[in-house]
Each structure stands twice: as structure tokens, then as C-alpha cells.
Design a protein around this motif. Structure first.
Motif, mmCIF file in Angstrom:
data_model
loop_
_atom_site.group_PDB
_atom_site.id
_atom_site.type_symbol
_atom_site.label_atom_id
_atom_site.label_comp_id
_atom_site.label_asym_id
_atom_site.label_seq_id
_atom_site.Cartn_x
_atom_site.Cartn_y
_atom_site.Cartn_z
ATOM 1 N N ALA A 64 -7.732 5.302 -9.418
ATOM 2 C CA ALA A 64 -6.407 4.829 -9.565
ATOM 3 C C ALA A 64 -6.071 3.723 -8.351
ATOM 4 N N LEU A 65 -5.782 4.850 -7.525
ATOM 5 C CA LEU A 65 -5.182 4.301 -5.879
ATOM 6 C C LEU A 65 -6.057 2.541 -6.188
ATOM 7 N N GLU A 66 -6.775 3.153 -6.027
ATOM 8 C CA GLU A 66 -7.081 1.217 -5.881
ATOM 9 C C GLU A 66 -7.459 0.260 -6.837
ATOM 10 N N LYS A 67 -7.142 0.652 -8.019
ATOM 11 C CA LYS A 67 -6.964 -0.328 -9.253
ATOM 12 C C LYS A 67 -4.845 -0.770 -8.574
ATOM 13 N N GLU A 68 -4.528 0.523 -8.350
ATOM 14 C CA GLU A 68 -2.810 -0.239 -8.635
ATOM 15 C C GLU A 68 -2.514 -0.987 -7.034
ATOM 16 N N ILE A 69 -3.076 -0.398 -6.072
ATOM 17 C CA ILE A 69 -3.108 -1.552 -4.873
ATOM 18 C C ILE A 69 -4.090 -2.622 -5.466
ATOM 19 N N ASP A 70 -5.177 -3.108 -5.741
ATOM 20 C CA ASP A 70 -5.707 -4.241 -5.916
ATOM 21 C C ASP A 70 -4.437 -5.240 -6.667
ATOM 22 N N GLU A 71 -4.369 -4.230 -8.233
ATOM 23 C CA GLU A 71 -3.290 -5.005 -8.764
ATOM 24 C C GLU A 71 -2.103 -5.621 -8.346
ATOM 25 N N THR A 105 0.741 -1.280 0.130
ATOM 26 C CA THR A 105 -0.168 -0.045 0.382
ATOM 27 C C THR A 105 0.696 1.306 -0.127
ATOM 28 N N ASP A 106 1.904 1.322 0.727
ATOM 29 C CA ASP A 106 2.766 2.641 0.988
ATOM 30 C C ASP A 106 3.470 2.856 -0.542
ATOM 31 N N ALA A 107 3.981 1.560 -1.089
ATOM 32 C CA ALA A 107 4.396 2.122 -2.523
ATOM 33 C C ALA A 107 3.565 2.326 -4.085
ATOM 34 N N ALA A 108 2.536 2.032 -3.357
ATOM 35 C CA ALA A 108 0.837 1.783 -4.284
ATOM 36 C C ALA A 108 1.155 3.619 -3.958
ATOM 37 N N VAL A 109 1.281 3.996 -3.049
ATOM 38 C CA VAL A 109 0.710 5.505 -2.808
ATOM 39 C C VAL A 109 2.037 5.880 -3.069
ATOM 40 N N ARG A 110 3.098 6.121 -2.711
ATOM 41 C CA ARG A 110 4.500 6.482 -3.593
ATOM 42 C C ARG A 110 4.151 6.708 -4.964
ATOM 43 N N LYS A 111 3.797 5.494 -5.881
ATOM 44 C CA LYS A 111 3.656 5.951 -7.369
ATOM 45 C C LYS A 111 2.788 6.784 -8.227
ATOM 46 N N LEU A 112 1.261 6.308 -7.027
ATOM 47 C CA LEU A 112 0.657 7.317 -7.029
ATOM 48 C C LEU A 112 0.890 9.018 -7.090
ATOM 49 N N ALA A 113 1.677 9.248 -6.131
ATOM 50 C CA ALA A 113 1.890 10.256 -6.275
ATOM 51 C C ALA A 113 2.484 11.022 -6.994
ATOM 52 N N SER A 114 3.156 9.937 -7.536
ATOM 53 C CA SER A 114 4.553 11.059 -8.448
ATOM 54 C C SER A 114 3.891 10.763 -9.875
ATOM 55 N N MET A 115 1.967 10.286 -10.033
ATOM 56 C CA MET A 115 1.768 10.255 -11.436
ATOM 57 C C MET A 115 1.136 11.451 -11.857
ATOM 58 N N TYR A 116 0.811 11.810 -10.686
ATOM 59 C CA TYR A 116 -0.169 13.436 -10.533
ATOM 60 C C TYR A 116 0.259 14.974 -9.941
ATOM 61 N N PRO A 117 -0.208 16.074 -10.193
ATOM 62 C CA PRO A 117 0.565 17.282 -9.296
ATOM 63 C C PRO A 117 0.079 17.631 -8.339
ATOM 64 N N TYR A 118 0.243 18.012 -7.885
ATOM 65 C CA TYR A 118 -1.140 18.767 -5.864
ATOM 66 C C TYR A 118 -2.146 19.492 -6.701
ATOM 67 N N ASP A 119 -1.784 20.566 -7.988
ATOM 68 C CA ASP A 119 -2.028 21.253 -7.865
ATOM 69 C C ASP A 119 -2.048 21.896 -9.545
ATOM 70 N N ASN A 120 -2.877 22.997 -9.849
ATOM 71 C CA ASN A 120 -2.385 23.309 -11.150
ATOM 72 C C ASN A 120 -2.435 24.362 -10.520
ATOM 73 N N PHE A 121 -0.985 24.903 -11.616
ATOM 74 C CA PHE A 121 -0.703 25.909 -11.191
ATOM 75 C C PHE A 121 -0.778 26.761 -12.883
ATOM 76 N N ALA A 122 -1.130 27.869 -13.290
ATOM 77 C CA ALA A 122 -1.307 28.520 -14.524
ATOM 78 C C ALA A 122 0.053 29.005 -15.185
ATOM 79 N N ASP A 123 1.016 29.460 -13.771
ATOM 80 C CA ASP A 123 2.497 30.081 -14.503
ATOM 81 C C ASP A 123 3.393 28.698 -15.132
ATOM 82 N N GLU A 124 2.704 28.063 -14.892
ATOM 83 C CA GLU A 124 3.914 26.535 -15.203
ATOM 84 C C GLU A 124 3.607 25.767 -16.008
#
Length: 286
Positions: A180-187, A143-162
Motif C-alpha cells: 500500500a505504501l509503494e502504491k501511494e508513493i508511486d502515484e 514520501t513523508d506525506a504518503a507515510v503520514r497518510k498510510l499510518a492514519s489508515m491502519y492501527p498499530y496493532d489489534n486489541f480485543a478490548d477495543e
């Protein structure tokens, strides 16, 4: 045997009656006949008693005979099995796991603190018992490994200046991220025979070292957005005022006076503080 095998053992109440009959019958026979041979019957009854097993609702017992998998009892009740079977208890109840808060980097490289809440249960007792060393620890680590992978796939928030225009972010897209998290952990947990019932983000925030800077950045973004709306509305109001003055011919303004009027109105409408009116007691030129 590589798959789960469900078995229904002998009725425990019937074997309990046979056990009591042998035990008390042997004791009575020893008293009446004084023969020591009935001690063997008493020992046999004691061995039979080892085979009694009770399975509670949503519980199971994995049976082994000298290291060989025999089967699984997953129906609650009172049973009797071979006394030489070893019985491993595995719960089939839904379990709740709240992971620790992990510091990970999102898609933009910003450090964030994130944790997950997982609801799971054992679906295949054979895999849970024999395909992994400790299935409960396996759930925590994966579960910890899946959370780390998921966090690296998406930004925390959108910023127009970037120049980011992500449809899915950790903060705003709760349903999509949870799916997406549920699918990753289930696999990851399928190898251990674990069924994931629900997985969702339990805690999400910027790491402490950048939290203040990101808060100021969000506030600045909100201020800019608000100012944009204010200016947009002010321009519309000034345009409407000039148009109405021209239609009703209340006053005839040349371009210079129109510019002065527009300037004054924009200052009044876009200013942070209330404007202080000044009464002109002279002519329009003074």
C-alpha cells in the motif's frame, strides 16, 4: 514538447578529430603565413570544443537551446552536440532514501514513530527536469506525506478490548502495508517522472509518551491469553482424571468430594507457583 525525447547526437571521437585538425592546422597556418585571419579558425575550434559531452552508464543529459527542450541523451558514450545547447545532468541510477522518523497518529489515534525506506530512480527525464522544481526534494516531501497518510489508515496493532478486528495492522501486516505504501508513493511521484522500485517501513514503534503504557498493555494481553490456555488445559485434565477414576472404579467419590478434588486440581494446575503437597494420614473425612 511535453514528453521525453531521446536523441543520439554526433560521434564525439569524429568531432574530436575535426577539432584537432582545425586547431592545429590553424596554428600551423599562422606560423607559416603570418596571417592573423586564422585566429578566427582557432576561435571556431574553441567554440566546437564546448559541444563535447560525456554520458556515463545510467546517466543522462537534458539538452536545451535557449530555453527550448531539444531532447535527452540517455545512452552512455562520448558525443558532440550544438555548442549553444545547455546540458543538464540527471542520474538514472537507483537511489536510496531513508526518511526521518515521523510522529503520526494511527487509525486509533495512538501516536507512533514511523519511517520508510524508499528505492527510486528517474524514469522520465523531461518530467523530472521541468514538471517539478527540484525532483529530489519532491521525493522527500511526498514520501513523508504518503507515510503520514498510510499510518492514519491502519492501527498499530489489534486489541480485543477495543473491539478491533482489523485484518491489516502496521505491526503484523508487513507485506500488505509495504504494498500500500509503494502504491501511494508511486502515484504521488509519477508527476515528476519517478519510478518507485521498492518502499517499506524502516522503523515502527509507539511514541515515547505512551510506549511504557502500551508495553504493559501488550504484556497484560499476553498474560490473559496464556491464562486462558492454561485454564482450558486444566479443565480438560480434570475432566479426564474424573472420567478415568470412574471407569477404573479406583475410588467412589460423591459430589462434594468431586468438587473438592476439582478445586484442588485447578489450584495446582493454574497456580503461578508449585503446590506444596500435604499428606493426609487420617481417613478421607479428616
Amino acid at each position: 514538447m511535453t514528453q521525453e525525447k531521446i536523441i543520439v547526437p554526433a560521434n564525439g571521437y569524429l568531432m574530436l578529430f575535426i577539432f584537432a585538425l582545425i586547431l592545429f592546422g590553424s596554428i600551423a597556418a599562422i606560423i607559416l603565413t603570418k596571417s592573423p585571419w586564422f585566429i578566427i579558425s582557432i576561435l571556431s575550434a574553441i567554440i566546437l570544443a564546448i559541444g563535447f559531452v560525456m554520458v556515463q552508464p545510467n546517466g543522462s543529459r537534458v539538452l536545451l537551446l535557449f530555453g527550448k527542450y531539444v531532447g535527452t541523451i540517455n545512452k552512455n558514450g562520448f558525443y558532440w552536440v550544438n555548442p549553444f545547447y545547455s546540458k543538464k545532468k540527471i542520474s538514472l541510477r537507483a537511489s536510496n532514501f531513508d526518511s526521518e522518523r515521523l510522529k503520526v497518529n494511527d487509525k486509533l489515534g495512538n501516536p507512533v514513530m514511523i519511517s520508510t525506506i524508499l528505492v527510486w530512480r528517474v524514469e522520465n527525464t523531461y518530467k523530472a527536469a521541468f514538471d517539478v522544481d527540484n525532483y529530489e526534494n519532491f521525493v522527500r516531501v511526498q514520501t513523508d506525506a504518503a507515510v503520514r497518510k498510510l499510518a492514519s489508515m491502519y492501527p498499530y496493532d489489534n486489541f480485543a478490548d477495543e473491539g478491533m478486528d482489523e485484518d491489516i495492522t502496521l505491526r503484523s501486516s508487513v507485506n500488505e502495508v509495504s504494498a500500500a505504501l509503494e502504491k501511494e508513493i508511486d502515484e504521488r511521484l509519477s508527476i515528476a517522472g519517478i519510478e518507485v522500485l521498492e518502499a517499506r517501513i524502516g522503523y515502527l514503534a509507539y511514541a515515547q509518551e505512551i510506549a511504557n503504557a502500551m508495553l504493559k498493555r501488550q504484556q497484560a494481553t499476553a498474560i490473559v491469553a496464556a491464562r486462558h490456555k492454561i485454564v482450558e488445559g486444566a479443565v480438560s485434565m480434570v475432566e479426564m482424571a474424573l472420567e478415568e477414576l470412574g471407569k477404573k472404579e479406583i475410588v467412589d467419590l460423591d459430589e462434594e468430594r468431586k468438587a473438592a478434588m476439582v478445586s484442588n486440581l485447578m489450584v495446582i494446575l493454574c497456580g503461578d507457583k508449585d503446590a506444596s503437597p500435604v499428606v493426609n494420614a487420617g481417613t478421607l473425612n479428616h
